[in-house]
Design a protein around this motif. Structure first.
Motif, short mmCIF file in Angstrom:
data_model
loop_
_atom_site.label_atom_id
_atom_site.label_comp_id
_atom_site.label_asym_id
_atom_site.label_seq_id
_atom_site.Cartn_x
_atom_site.Cartn_y
_atom_site.Cartn_z
N PHE A 145 3.95 8.26 -12.61
CA PHE A 145 4.12 6.84 -12.33
C PHE A 145 3.33 6.41 -11.10
CE2 PHE A 145 6.12 2.74 -12.28
CZ PHE A 145 6.59 2.57 -13.56
N GLY A 146 2.77 7.37 -10.40
CA GLY A 146 1.91 7.02 -9.27
C GLY A 146 2.63 6.89 -7.95
N PHE A 147 3.83 7.49 -7.82
CA PHE A 147 4.52 7.50 -6.53
C PHE A 147 3.90 8.61 -5.68
CE2 PHE A 147 8.38 6.08 -9.19
CZ PHE A 147 8.01 4.76 -9.10
N VAL A 148 2.66 8.41 -5.27
CA VAL A 148 1.88 9.51 -4.70
C VAL A 148 2.38 9.91 -3.32
CG1 VAL A 148 -0.19 9.21 -6.08
CG2 VAL A 148 0.10 7.81 -4.03
N ASN A 149 2.80 8.98 -2.49
CA ASN A 149 3.34 9.36 -1.19
C ASN A 149 4.61 10.17 -1.36
OD1 ASN A 149 1.30 8.13 0.21
ND2 ASN A 149 2.48 6.33 0.82
N PHE A 189 6.94 11.25 7.48
CA PHE A 189 5.88 10.24 7.47
C PHE A 189 5.14 10.22 6.14
CE2 PHE A 189 6.11 10.46 12.25
CZ PHE A 189 6.55 9.16 12.40
N ALA A 190 5.16 11.33 5.42
CA ALA A 190 4.60 11.31 4.05
C ALA A 190 5.46 10.38 3.20
CB ALA A 190 4.56 12.71 3.47
N HIS A 191 6.77 10.58 3.20
CA HIS A 191 7.70 9.66 2.53
C HIS A 191 9.12 10.03 2.92
CE1 HIS A 191 9.72 7.20 -0.48
NE2 HIS A 191 8.57 6.59 -0.68
#
Length: 524
Positions: A145-149, A189-191
């Motif tokens: 789905f593109g939740f890349v962080n 900080f990445a997520h």
């Protein structure tokens, strides 16, 4: 019965002969195999990724582009959603934005798989043959789905969890405490969600480690909380971050119907029956592990899976305006439970070989199908992106992407295709996000009105209920034509042709058409 199936020390079985499925070459091949689906597409066709790429272009070039400055603003801040955003800063000047994004995204599944395998090795003292069933979840629904962080933070969290387990097994808890202060900051900080998952995993594993040393469960939980507290520094940053933002609410608690759907969709990609059967196969693996007396579950990872399951149940769907909070956890929760499976005693070579062959076949088939799905989506997107050749720099573009009313399983990969106008043309696209505190991009093109941001680019058939966002005819009838330069219809549903009368088609392609609007004369 279940209690009896969950037993054993963290390193149980480490001194037994290893199976062929533990070959370093085979494990390395499994790690690199997870990257294969992303090699062919020039741009990884992940749903939200193209929208994120629009933001990356603004953060990189806002100071040099007069066009971008008219439409956007961007200010850096310490928020828990910066993973790929930060990596792009040094990589994009060297590789170009699109190549830099691909490099980072291609690295995420192998990092996740490596983390899975490291955790399994630390917990079991070896790699169980069933571990291969867990590896396709590195290419699960949240990543696609593109939740890349978030996906990057989860990859880092599992690698960090492997290190946590190793240092605990070696008794180097003081060193671990010092190391995990900065490690927790990197993951945060990445997520933020990845940091939360890391905390739950480390707490649960430490509680079991304490209990295995003869400490009671209550005291073990207290000690585990104390050990895990070294990762609490990001909590202060998060409180400061959220105190400075307004909006971005939290909602949709205990929606168990949706939660069940998230479980069935953990491997969602393109073909519903196939993806659902794949999840059914995982359920059978877990069921057989409970039934078969030669198999059991590591108490360590079973408890971690249980803690993640509790978190999954308690999480709402929306946190601080960020949707699908609980959905994101589902694949990794299931992966942990699969990684927990091991042999109860001596390895049965016959059963081990059967499980390894089935697990490797499952991994290869899932990777092959994901590779085919990515290639189909990429070819479709690359064909549609030829429209950009007919859009000048700085153009203001309204994209209208068609979606069905309900029942969509095939991921809506083109829903942010319009953001490539920002990436390649420094233009304005109506599909960026405006959730305060969720990202650092601000929109300042006020004339866009209702068509300023996501989800204004989504249109549905006219027969859909109004609650499912705007129908295609109503959307076309209300376009602010004088304030935009182009209308880009992408996979648009059937609509009244009179609503595009007077518009000049400048490009047509399969499932896509680009019209010139009245605002063209105002283009900068």
């Amino acid at each position: 019965m279940i209690k009896g199936a969950i037993a054993g020390r963290v390193d149980a079985g480490a001194d037994r002969p290893h199976g062929w499925w533990e070959s370093p070459w085979l494990l390395a091949a499994a790690v690199f195999l997870s990257a294969v689906p992303l090699l062919y597409p020039p741009i990884p066709p992940l749903v939200d990724l193209l929208g994120h790429m629009g933001r990356y272009r603004v953060q990189l070039d806002l100071g040099q582009s007069a066009w971008l400055r008219q439409y956007y603003d961007f200010h850096w801040a310490l928020i828990g959603n910066l993973g790929v955003d930060l990596l792009i800063v040094p990589l994009a000047p060297l590789l170009g934005l699109e190549n830099a994004v691909k490099l980072v995204v291609v690295a995420i599944p192998p990092m996740t798989v490596a983390g899975f395998l490291w955790v399994a090795r630390e917990v079991h003292g070896r790699i169980p043959p069933t571990a291969y069933f867990a590896l396709p979840f590195a290419l699960g629904h949240p990543f696609l789905f593109g939740f890349v962080n978030y996906a990057l933070s989860i990859a880092l969290a599992f690698l960090a969890f492997g290190l946590w387990l190793r240092l605990g097994r070696l008794g180097k808890t003081r060193l671990r405490s010092w190391l995990f202060v900065p490690i927790s900051l990197v993951v945060f900080f990445a997520h933020t969600y990845g940091w939360g998952v890391l905390g739950l995993l480390c707490f649960s594993a430490e509680a079991v480690r304490q209990h295995d040393r003869g400490v009671g469960w209550v005291r073990s939980a207290w000690n585990a909380a104390w050990h895990s507290a070294v990762m609490a520094l990001p909590l202060i940053i998060m409180l400061a971050w959220r105190s400075e933002t307004h909006g971005g609410g939290t909602a949709d608690w205990f929606n168990f119907k949706a939660k069940f759907q998230w479980l069935t969709m953990a491997l969602r990609d393109r073909w519903q029956t196939y993806d659902t059967v794949s999840m059914a196969a995982i359920v059978l693996v877990l069921a057989e592990s409970l039934r078969n007396r030669r198999l059991t579950f590591s108490r360590n990872l079973a408890f971690s899976g249980l803690v993640l399951a509790v978190g999954f149940v308690l999480l709402p769907r929306i946190i601080f305006g960020s949707a699908y909070a609980d959905m994101r956890l589902a694949p990794y929760m299931v992966a942990v439970l699969v990684l927990a499976v091991r042999f109860r005693g001596a390895i049965s070579q016959r059963l081990g070989t059967a499980l390894a062959v089935l697990g490797i076949a499952f991994l290869v088939i899932r990777v092959a199908s994901t590779t085919a799905s990515m290639a189909i989506a990429s070819d479709d997107q690359q064909a549609k992106l030829k429209a950009l050749d007919h859009i000048p720099m700085g153009a203001r573009v309204i994209s209208q992407v068609g979606m069905p009313c309900t029942g969509l399983w095939d991921l809506p990969r083109n829903s942010h295709l319009g953001a490539m106008v920002v990436v390649r043309r420094d233009g304005y696209s109506n599909d960026q996000w405006t959730v305060e505190g969720a990202n650092l991009l601000k929109l300042q093109y006020e004339k866009a009105g209702r068509f300023a941001a996501d989800p204004s680019q989504i249109v549905r058939p006219n027969a859909c209920p109004d609650r499912l966002r705007m129908g295609i005819d109503r959307s076309l009838a209300t376009l602010p034509r004088e304030d935009f330069d182009y209308l880009w219809l992408i996979d648009a549903p059937a609509h009244d042709p009179k609503l595009v009368d007077g518009l000049k088609p400048v490009w047509r392609g399969k499932g896509s058409i680009l019209y010139r609007l009245d605002g063209g004369s105002a283009n900068p």
